[in-house]
Design a protein around this motif. Structure first.
Motif, PDB file in Angstrom:
ATOM      1  N   ARG A  47      41.002  33.233  46.718  1.00  0.00           N
ATOM      2  CA  ARG A  47      40.238  32.702  47.846  1.00  0.00           C
ATOM      3  C   ARG A  47      39.111  33.676  48.148  1.00  0.00           C
ATOM      4  NH1 ARG A  47      42.452  28.801  51.472  1.00  0.00           N
ATOM      5  NH2 ARG A  47      40.600  29.205  52.719  1.00  0.00           N
ATOM      6  N   THR A  48      37.867  33.226  47.941  1.00  0.00           N
ATOM      7  CA  THR A  48      36.706  34.094  48.176  1.00  0.00           C
ATOM      8  C   THR A  48      35.770  33.485  49.211  1.00  0.00           C
ATOM      9  OG1 THR A  48      35.558  33.039  46.311  1.00  0.00           O
ATOM     10  CG2 THR A  48      36.776  35.061  45.848  1.00  0.00           C
ATOM     11  N   ASP A  49      36.294  32.573  50.056  1.00  0.00           N
ATOM     12  CA  ASP A  49      35.450  31.942  51.052  1.00  0.00           C
ATOM     13  C   ASP A  49      35.397  32.728  52.351  1.00  0.00           C
ATOM     14  OD1 ASP A  49      38.116  31.418  51.438  1.00  0.00           O
ATOM     15  OD2 ASP A  49      37.882  29.306  51.947  1.00  0.00           O
ATOM     16  N   GLY A  50      36.022  33.894  52.383  1.00  0.00           N
ATOM     17  CA  GLY A  50      35.919  34.792  53.528  1.00  0.00           C
ATOM     18  C   GLY A  50      35.046  35.978  53.168  1.00  0.00           C
ATOM     19  N   PRO A  51      35.129  37.062  53.946  1.00  0.00           N
ATOM     20  CA  PRO A  51      34.291  38.237  53.692  1.00  0.00           C
ATOM     21  C   PRO A  51      34.718  39.027  52.460  1.00  0.00           C
ATOM     22  CG  PRO A  51      35.786  38.664  55.498  1.00  0.00           C
ATOM     23  CD  PRO A  51      35.929  37.209  55.174  1.00  0.00           C
ATOM     24  N   MET A  52      35.906  38.725  51.899  1.00  0.00           N
ATOM     25  CA  MET A  52      36.370  39.434  50.709  1.00  0.00           C
ATOM     26  C   MET A  52      37.297  38.503  49.933  1.00  0.00           C
ATOM     27  SD  MET A  52      39.419  41.923  52.134  1.00  0.00           S
ATOM     28  CE  MET A  52      38.389  42.859  53.244  1.00  0.00           C
ATOM     29  N   ASP A  53      37.683  38.924  48.753  1.00  0.00           N
ATOM     30  CA  ASP A  53      38.689  38.177  47.996  1.00  0.00           C
ATOM     31  C   ASP A  53      40.030  38.417  48.685  1.00  0.00           C
ATOM     32  OD1 ASP A  53      40.697  37.372  46.166  1.00  0.00           O
ATOM     33  OD2 ASP A  53      39.323  37.592  44.493  1.00  0.00           O
ATOM     34  N   TYR A  54      40.442  37.447  49.492  1.00  0.00           N
ATOM     35  CA  TYR A  54      41.597  37.639  50.355  1.00  0.00           C
ATOM     36  C   TYR A  54      42.865  37.935  49.559  1.00  0.00           C
ATOM     37  CZ  TYR A  54      45.048  36.851  53.994  1.00  0.00           C
ATOM     38  OH  TYR A  54      46.080  37.020  54.875  1.00  0.00           O
ATOM     39  N   VAL A  55      43.119  37.161  48.507  1.00  0.00           N
ATOM     40  CA  VAL A  55      44.367  37.298  47.762  1.00  0.00           C
ATOM     41  C   VAL A  55      44.431  38.647  47.060  1.00  0.00           C
ATOM     42  CG1 VAL A  55      45.785  36.301  45.939  1.00  0.00           C
ATOM     43  CG2 VAL A  55      44.541  34.801  47.500  1.00  0.00           C
ATOM     44  N   LEU A  56      43.328  39.057  46.444  1.00  0.00           N
ATOM     45  CA  LEU A  56      43.319  40.340  45.759  1.00  0.00           C
ATOM     46  C   LEU A  56      43.494  41.495  46.743  1.00  0.00           C
ATOM     47  CD1 LEU A  56      43.157  41.163  42.830  1.00  0.00           C
ATOM     48  CD2 LEU A  56      40.681  41.397  43.055  1.00  0.00           C
ATOM     49  N   ALA A  57      42.909  41.366  47.909  1.00  0.00           N
ATOM     50  CA  ALA A  57      43.095  42.402  48.932  1.00  0.00           C
ATOM     51  C   ALA A  57      44.554  42.514  49.356  1.00  0.00           C
ATOM     52  CB  ALA A  57      42.214  42.101  50.144  1.00  0.00           C
ATOM     53  N   ARG A  58      45.261  41.385  49.410  1.00  0.00           N
ATOM     54  CA  ARG A  58      46.682  41.433  49.767  1.00  0.00           C
ATOM     55  C   ARG A  58      47.492  42.102  48.652  1.00  0.00           C
ATOM     56  NH1 ARG A  58      44.171  40.034  53.318  1.00  0.00           N
ATOM     57  NH2 ARG A  58      44.259  42.308  53.420  1.00  0.00           N
ATOM     58  N   GLN A  59      47.062  41.930  47.410  1.00  0.00           N
ATOM     59  CA  GLN A  59      47.718  42.656  46.315  1.00  0.00           C
ATOM     60  C   GLN A  59      47.537  44.160  46.495  1.00  0.00           C
ATOM     61  OE1 GLN A  59      47.293  41.529  42.030  1.00  0.00           O
ATOM     62  NE2 GLN A  59      46.350  43.538  41.821  1.00  0.00           N
ATOM     63  N   TYR A  60      46.319  44.571  46.838  1.00  0.00           N
ATOM     64  CA  TYR A  60      46.059  45.992  47.075  1.00  0.00           C
ATOM     65  C   TYR A  60      46.954  46.519  48.196  1.00  0.00           C
ATOM     66  CZ  TYR A  60      41.669  45.327  44.431  1.00  0.00           C
ATOM     67  OH  TYR A  60      40.735  45.051  43.473  1.00  0.00           O
ATOM     68  N   ASP A  61      47.007  45.766  49.309  1.00  0.00           N
ATOM     69  CA  ASP A  61      47.853  46.173  50.440  1.00  0.00           C
ATOM     70  C   ASP A  61      49.295  46.411  49.988  1.00  0.00           C
ATOM     71  OD1 ASP A  61      45.687  45.799  52.133  1.00  0.00           O
ATOM     72  OD2 ASP A  61      46.419  43.910  52.973  1.00  0.00           O
TER      73      ASP A  61
END
Length: 768
Positions: free
Chosen positions: A728-742
């Motif tokens: 999902r890249t319709d927000g300010p960042m790639d939301y799903v990939l950011a959750r993987q990082y978290d």
């Protein structure tokens, strides 16, 4: 754009109390692909020749994007393949999107007749563009009845019953009320050929094939397979729609009844229809289209038996309908038909150039098409033929691609060769120690050799058919990329579970790597049997769920990890025994080999923390991820599983019967993440795309149900409108990939990621 800019600014200003990675680190990692992708020049894709052989074309990198180039081999003159600005405008008018001329939404194309048009695929849709008017159109969908995953006909869609005209133009064959019909073109006279067709046992008009002399035609009579439907709920339709939508899909599962095909041959003069006795193809998983021989005396088809352990090229006498096995393969495990190919010499059925693993390695054989006996093993050795590229029946020569023949080199690097039918005069056509993609001109007088490695930029050369160099076409320049901090992955080799076999992988380190530190390790996993997956060519910027391309692994590494990828046993392009580890063993995924590889790396490198190893993967890699946590908890501590096919009984028939066999047996349960969810000891994040049309999200939800029943804690992210790629890249960042990082920062570094909820957006979303 304003909202996104405000969010990014807020991210950069916020600083969580305890975190190894800041919002700025996330922004840098998530933006790495965009920051680096356009810094190379003259890095090219594989070339393609025009149908008349008068030119070839390719795509190359230029500052800011990509340029399509056409080359005239006679003069080596280069020119733009087309006006990219006009194409960008034309596609935009058709799709409603905006495209930059140097960033068109396709990487390859084909010229139409006279090079006056091009066709290409963008976002899964085929388009055609006129190069005179520069207008684009989406071609009308081809008529016909689709087959779910290429196996089971969708009976809700009418078949294409366009009359099939004989080569001499005298006759037309078609169906009426499930029966075969024959019309004489000159008079319009119609004959009913069969009378026993029905909805449940019909003659398929799409399979009609005429003999070259027009004396006969053949077709398949079909008993349709089970019409299993699965469902997706689109919870959040785009465009402001509030109510959810139900999506239905024909989706055959392992064990389901598939289409049963029986060939019938029709004699035009008498109108007699002869059904071929089915003893040689009694239990088909699939049967290839009917192909008549040049002399019209016989036709052939490939039969893949249910369970994938028997594969035959069946030859049928056109006069009598008698079937015989021209070639037969049997395996105690599986025959991998998607990789197989063959060539009927002169299309007469007398000799067959055949690909087989019967000696333990994939090689070429010359088979007597009348007896099925081997006349000559054409290639042999501890290496693998990958593809038959061209066969010259008159010169009795074969051009093919192979890997592993060069001793002391990476066994996965692809090279091209030419050999005689009798196995003599084996000539290597590609010399550089690299992975080669070769495009031959239609007359085989020239070829474009494009080669690279994961640590070497591409070189493209035009060579004559004898291998001599005509000219260097392009040489990739990565100077700016390297200056921006790009670093090649390290190729690392260790012994597998047998103590003898080399297992190959790559290691990606943070760009600010400090050898005095200890780094947790994350493995990017895809252990399925349909290919090998560690990158061998230079192009680190492809994008997949979880960021599994090299730049994606680098993005994750830059947050304080060592990231690796490994081809364990069970993957393709090595020996048959190597590949067989996949058989009825989906829970393995090459884990014993990969764990030994990790331990060898830790023994060599003090910074490699063997006690903090996680992994991530999508699809089959998602299944591998969770299964490694379940079956090897002493080694793997945390994993992010994207759209995993967690129970092979719930996934499509094609993939799962290939590796787990038929009928469905205990091996399916043995490898099931659902049945083994109770074993979980580590930490897992399950990422699910609610509209995944490849792997049914039900598999992930049944894992969730089993984890709850076992009182296991886990994390889950169900992505509205997410497909198999999830992102999902319709927000300010790639939301799903950011959750993987978290997730990995929490569970492998032991600290808290940024507190994203403390970074608020002052602008509410628009009302629906």
């Amino acid at each position: 754009m304003v909202r996104q800019a405000m969010m990014v600014a807020a991210l950069l200003m916020a600083a969580p109390a305890v975190s190894a990675a800041t919002p700025e680190d996330y922004k840098r990692s998530l933006g790495l692909r965009e920051a680096q992708m356009y810094l190379t020049e003259n890095v090219v894709d594989q070339a393609a020749w025009a149908p008349d052989g008068g030119a070839f074309h390719y795509r190359k990198t230029v500052p800011g994007g990509f340029q399509f180039v056409t080359v005239q081999p006679a003069t080596m003159a280069k020119q733009p393949a087309f006006d990219q600005a006009r194409i960008a405008t034309a596609i935009g008018k058709l799709t409603g999107q905006t495209y930059q001329p140097l960033r068109l939404p396709f990487a390859s194309f084909r010229y139409g007749a006279g090079n006056q048009s091009i066709s290409f695929t963008a976002a899964g849709t085929r388009y055609s563009c006129n190069l005179t008017s520069y207008t684009c159109a989406e071609p009308a969908a081809a008529p016909g009845r689709p087959r779910a995953f290429g196996i089971t006909r969708d009976m809700s869609v009418p078949a294409d019953n366009t009359a099939r005209t004989s080569p001499d133009g005298r006759w037309q064959a078609y169906t009426l009320d499930s029966n075969l019909m024959l019309r004489e073109v000159a008079t319009g006279a119609v004959r009913l050929i069969t009378r026993n067709g029905s909805d449940g046992n019909f003659y398929d008009p799409e399979t009609i094939a005429w003999a070259p002399d027009s004396s006969r035609f053949a077709a398949y009579r079909v008993v349709p397979g089970y019409q299993r439907q699965v469902y997706r709920v689109q919870s959040s339709p785009p465009g402001g729609e509030i109510k959810a939508k139900l999506i239905t899909q024909l989706y055959p599962l392992p064990g389901d009844t598939v289409d049963l095909e029986r060939p019938v041959v029709v004699d035009v003069a008498s109108g007699a229809a002869t059904e071929v006795v089915s003893s040689l193809f009694a239990n088909p998983y699939s049967m290839s289209p009917i192909k008549w021989r040049a002399d019209s005396g016989s036709f052939s088809f490939a039969y893949n038996q249910r369970g994938h352990a028997v594969y035959r090229l069946v030859s049928v006498d056109g006069r009598t309908g008698k079937a015989s096995a021209a070639v037969e393969e049997k395996s105690d495990t599986f025959f991998y038909a998607p990789r197989h190919s063959y060539h009927d010499v002169s299309n007469l059925g007398r000799e067959i150039v055949w690909m087989s693993e019967r000696d333990g390695w994939n090689h070429l054989y010359l088979i007597d098409g009348k007896t099925g006996r081997t006349k000559k093993q054409i290639t042999r050795g501890d290496w693998v033929v990958r593809e038959i590229v061209k066969v010259d029946d008159e010169k009795r020569q074969i051009w093919f691609a192979a890997n592993g023949r060069r001793k002391g080199s990476d066994p996965y690097l692809q090279h091209y060769y030419r050999v005689n039918f009798d196995g003599t005069n084996l000539v290597e056509l590609t010399s550089a120690d690299a992975f080669h993609d070769v495009a031959f001109s239609p007359d085989m007088q020239f070829y474009v050799d494009t080669y690279s490695r994961n640590n070497m930029a591409t070189v493209s050369e035009l060579r004559r058919g004898d291998g001599s160099l005509v000219s260097v076409i392009e040489r990739g320049d990565i100077t700016k990329l390297v200056a921006a901090g790009w670093q090649a992955p390290e190729n690392f080799v260790a012994k597998g579970r047998d103590g003898r076999t080399d297992i190959w992988g790559v290691i990606v380190r943070p760009r600010d790597f400090d050898p005095a530190k200890k780094y947790p390790v994350i493995e990017n996993i895809y252990g399925a049997g349909w290919d090998q997956f560690v990158p061998k060519k230079f192009w680190p910027f492809g994008f997949h769920a979880g960021g599994d391309e090299v730049v994606g692994m680098q993005s994750l590494a830059d947050l304080g990890f060592i990231v690796v990828q490994i081809d364990g046993m069970g993957t393709l392009h090595r020996s048959k025994a190597f590949h067989d580890h996949t058989w009825k063993n989906a829970g393995d995924g090459g884990a014993p080999d990969r764990i030994l590889w990790h331990k060898a790396a830790a023994q060599k490198y003090a910074y490699y923390d063997i006690d903090r190893v996680g992994l991530y993967g999508g699809s089959a890699g998602g299944q591998n991820t969770l299964n490694n946590l379940l079956f090897y908890p002493e080694f793997y501590k945390a994993g992010v599983s994207y759209n995993g096919c967690h129970d092979n009984r719930l996934d499509k028939v094609t993939w799962n019967e290939q590796w787990s066999g038929w009928p469905v047996d205990e091996s399916y349960s043995k490898a099931s993440s659902v049945d083994n969810a109770w074993r979980l000891k580590g930490n897992v994040l399950l990422v699910i795309g609610e509209l995944d049309m490849n792997v049914d999200p039900v598999a992930s939800m049944q894992v969730v149900d089993a984890l709850i029943k076992a009182n296991k804690t886990f994390e889950m992210l169900n992505v509205p409108n997410g497909d198999h790629g999830v992102g999902r890249t319709d927000g300010p960042m790639d939301y799903v990939l950011a959750r993987q990082y978290d997730f990995f920062i929490r569970h492998l570094q032991g600290v808290q990621p940024p507190n994203w909820n403390a970074i608020t957006d002052a602008t509410p979303p628009a009302a629906r």
